[in-house]
Enzyme design. Structure first.
Site, PDB file in Angstrom:
ATOM      1  N   SER A 126       0.884  -1.179   0.000  1.00 27.83           N
ATOM      2  CA  SER A 126       0.000   0.000   0.000  1.00 27.83           C
ATOM      3  C   SER A 126       0.913   1.218   0.000  1.00 27.83           C
ATOM      4  O   SER A 126       2.093   1.121   0.377  1.00 27.83           O
ATOM      5  CB  SER A 126      -0.847  -0.012   1.276  1.00 27.83           C
ATOM      6  OG  SER A 126      -1.475   1.236   1.476  1.00 27.83           O
ATOM      7  N   TYR A 179      -1.938  -1.101  11.010  1.00 25.25           N
ATOM      8  CA  TYR A 179      -2.122  -1.356   9.575  1.00 25.25           C
ATOM      9  C   TYR A 179      -0.924  -0.822   8.773  1.00 25.25           C
ATOM     10  O   TYR A 179      -0.353  -1.536   7.949  1.00 25.25           O
ATOM     11  CB  TYR A 179      -3.429  -0.725   9.069  1.00 25.25           C
ATOM     12  CG  TYR A 179      -3.586  -0.928   7.570  1.00 25.25           C
ATOM     13  CD1 TYR A 179      -3.854  -2.197   7.059  1.00 25.25           C
ATOM     14  CD2 TYR A 179      -3.418   0.125   6.677  1.00 25.25           C
ATOM     15  CE1 TYR A 179      -3.958  -2.405   5.690  1.00 25.25           C
ATOM     16  CE2 TYR A 179      -3.530  -0.072   5.309  1.00 25.25           C
ATOM     17  CZ  TYR A 179      -3.809  -1.343   4.818  1.00 25.25           C
ATOM     18  OH  TYR A 179      -3.899  -1.551   3.455  1.00 25.25           O
TER      19      TYR A 179
HETATM   20  N1  NAP Z   1      -8.865  -0.689  -0.631  1.00 18.81           N
HETATM   21  C1  NAP Z   1      -7.821   0.088  -0.371  1.00 18.81           C
HETATM   22  O1  NAP Z   1      -7.949   1.312  -0.247  1.00 18.81           O
HETATM   23  C2  NAP Z   1      -6.453  -0.518  -0.273  1.00 18.81           C
HETATM   24  C3  NAP Z   1      -5.338   0.313  -0.487  1.00 18.81           C
HETATM   25  C4  NAP Z   1      -4.069  -0.234  -0.410  1.00 18.81           C
HETATM   26  C5  NAP Z   1      -3.900  -1.588  -0.147  1.00 18.81           C
HETATM   27  N2  NAP Z   1      -5.001  -2.366   0.078  1.00 18.81           N
HETATM   28  C6  NAP Z   1      -4.784  -3.801   0.352  1.00 18.81           C
HETATM   29  O2  NAP Z   1      -5.389  -4.543  -0.683  1.00 18.81           O
HETATM   30  C7  NAP Z   1      -5.660  -5.876  -0.217  1.00 18.81           C
HETATM   31  C8  NAP Z   1      -7.064  -6.276  -0.643  1.00 18.81           C
HETATM   32  O3  NAP Z   1      -8.009  -5.478   0.015  1.00 18.81           O
HETATM   33  P1  NAP Z   1      -9.301  -4.856  -0.693  1.00 18.81           P
HETATM   34  O4  NAP Z   1      -9.126  -3.405  -0.729  1.00 18.81           O
HETATM   35  O5  NAP Z   1      -9.597  -5.564  -1.949  1.00 18.81           O
HETATM   36  O6  NAP Z   1     -10.389  -5.137   0.456  1.00 18.81           O
HETATM   37  P2  NAP Z   1     -11.551  -6.207   0.604  1.00 18.81           P
HETATM   38  O7  NAP Z   1     -12.555  -6.042  -0.470  1.00 18.81           O
HETATM   39  O8  NAP Z   1     -11.986  -6.081   2.015  1.00 18.81           O
HETATM   40  O9  NAP Z   1     -10.811  -7.619   0.380  1.00 18.81           O
HETATM   41  C9  NAP Z   1     -10.026  -8.229   1.371  1.00 18.81           C
HETATM   42  C10 NAP Z   1      -9.909  -9.705   1.053  1.00 18.81           C
HETATM   43  O10 NAP Z   1      -9.068 -10.321   2.039  1.00 18.81           O
HETATM   44  C11 NAP Z   1      -9.725 -11.484   2.528  1.00 18.81           C
HETATM   45  N3  NAP Z   1      -9.343 -11.749   3.906  1.00 18.81           N
HETATM   46  C12 NAP Z   1      -9.312 -10.869   4.941  1.00 18.81           C
HETATM   47  N4  NAP Z   1      -8.950 -11.499   6.072  1.00 18.81           N
HETATM   48  C13 NAP Z   1      -8.737 -12.806   5.750  1.00 18.81           C
HETATM   49  C14 NAP Z   1      -8.365 -13.951   6.481  1.00 18.81           C
HETATM   50  N5  NAP Z   1      -8.127 -13.905   7.803  1.00 18.81           N
HETATM   51  N6  NAP Z   1      -8.241 -15.143   5.831  1.00 18.81           N
HETATM   52  C15 NAP Z   1      -8.496 -15.208   4.508  1.00 18.81           C
HETATM   53  N7  NAP Z   1      -8.844 -14.159   3.762  1.00 18.81           N
HETATM   54  C16 NAP Z   1      -8.979 -12.967   4.369  1.00 18.81           C
HETATM   55  C17 NAP Z   1     -11.226 -11.167   2.410  1.00 18.81           C
HETATM   56  O11 NAP Z   1     -11.983 -12.346   2.290  1.00 18.81           O
HETATM   57  P3  NAP Z   1     -12.935 -12.998   3.408  1.00 18.81           P
HETATM   58  O12 NAP Z   1     -13.536 -11.883   4.199  1.00 18.81           O
HETATM   59  O13 NAP Z   1     -13.898 -13.803   2.603  1.00 18.81           O
HETATM   60  O14 NAP Z   1     -12.014 -13.865   4.191  1.00 18.81           O
HETATM   61  C18 NAP Z   1     -11.251 -10.412   1.071  1.00 18.81           C
HETATM   62  O15 NAP Z   1     -11.317 -11.330   0.003  1.00 18.81           O
HETATM   63  C19 NAP Z   1      -5.445  -5.831   1.297  1.00 18.81           C
HETATM   64  O16 NAP Z   1      -4.190  -6.404   1.594  1.00 18.81           O
HETATM   65  C20 NAP Z   1      -5.434  -4.336   1.609  1.00 18.81           C
HETATM   66  O17 NAP Z   1      -4.660  -4.039   2.750  1.00 18.81           O
HETATM   67  C21 NAP Z   1      -6.271  -1.867   0.008  1.00 18.81           C
END
Ligand code: NAP
Length: 253
Positions: A134, A147
């Site tokens: 990130s 985080y």
């Molecule tokens: N959105 C942003 O602004 C942003 C910015 C920078 C980086 N990121 C990073 O991008 C990545 C993806 O996030 P996203 O933005 O796409 O959010 P999201 O829609 O909330 O997706 C997160 C994913 O991680 C899975 N997950 C979470 N905890 C888990 C666990 N204990 N075991 C297995 N799976 C787990 C969730 O699936 P389940 O709930 O089904 O387990 C979901 O598929 C993350 O690493 C986040 O930190 C996000």
């Protein structure tokens, strides 16, 4: 060719899975929510009947399950360590269990899977690991301290592995995706409101896949500019700026 994506049940992981169905004939999709994984599996198998899609429902915050995942599905060509979540609040006031769960998911699971799959890849001298960091991985994050710290770990671990692979003249590649705010379930889970509009998750997923040949993958000009500015400022100033931004985020939620 086989790809394994963690956190494939929503957001960027889901979007990357849909895009990669054009390039991979075996896909392993991992998350906890089996229903959402099954829906995605159905969608991909309908649009790409030749692709073999396996879903694995497990909680990656348990390191033993990460090892079992590797045993069940070794030898992938592309590993995408995407599963992760954020949370907000004053560090000393946040529940310890939630911090530990975040560290186990964002750091320990990524660490274990990177280590196990990297060893396979090095033995074959081929393969690619994409870690999802990130922009938060380049700075301290008061009011979202854990985080930001987890994402710093992801960036630093990936940087170090890249150098080891370079020294070993390995053909194995590693990249780190460092987006700013993206429109997914992330903000809801983290209980924050973005100060800026989140970028469309399909666009970020497409950008990441198209730029896999790069090490740092930083979608959008604004975030690349922010990263450049962060590098010029003293860390104490960056921490003050981030505190103010996060305080605003939490007031407006
Ligand atoms: N959105 C942003 O602004 C942003 C910015 C920078 C980086 N990121 C990073 O991008 C990545 C993806 O996030 P996203 O933005 O796409 O959010 P999201 O829609 O909330 O997706 C997160 C994913 O991680 C899975 N997950 C979470 N905890 C888990 C666990 N204990 N075991 C297995 N799976 C787990 C969730 O699936 P389940 O709930 O089904 O387990 C979901 O598929 C993350 O690493 C986040 O930190 C996000």
């Amino acid at each position: 060719m086989k790809v394994l994506i963690t956190g494939a049940s929503s957001g960027m992981g889901r979007e990357m899975a849909k895009i990669l169905a054009d390039q991979y004939d075996q896909m392993v999709l991992v998350a906890r929510d089996q229903n959402r994984l099954a829906l995605l599996q159905q969608e991909i198998m309908t649009s790409h009947p030749a692709v073999n899609v396996t879903t694995v429902s497990l909680d990656l915050s348990n390191p033993e399950y990460c090892q079992q995942l590797h045993t069940m599905h070794p030898d992938v060509d592309l590993l995408i360590n995407n599963a992760g979540f954020g949370d907000s609040g004053v560090f000393a006031e946040r529940p310890l269990e939630k911090d530990l769960s975040m560290i186990n998911t964002n750091v320990v699971a990524l660490h274990v899977l990177t280590k196990l799959y990297l060893a396979d890849m090095q033995a074959r001298n081929s393969g690619h690991i994409l870690n999802i960091g990130s922009i938060a991985g380049f700075m301290p994050g008061p009011l979202m301290a854990t985080y930001y710290a987890t994402k710093n770990y992801v960036v630093r671990l990936s940087e170090a592995i890249r150098e080891e692979l370079r020294r070993a003249k390995s053909k194995v590649k590693i990249s780190v995706l460092c987006p700013g705010p993206v429109d997914t379930n992330f903000a809801k889970t983290a209980d924050v409101k973005f100060n800026f509009h989140g970028v469309d998750s399909t666009k970020v997923a497409r950008y990441a896949i198209q730029h896999l040949n790069q090490f740092y993958i930083v979608p959008t000009f604004t975030v690349r500019l922010a990263r450049f500015a962060i590098g010029l400022l003293p860390t104490t100033w960056v921490a003050r700026i981030v505190y103010n931004l996060q305080a605003k985020r939490q007031k407006t939620k």
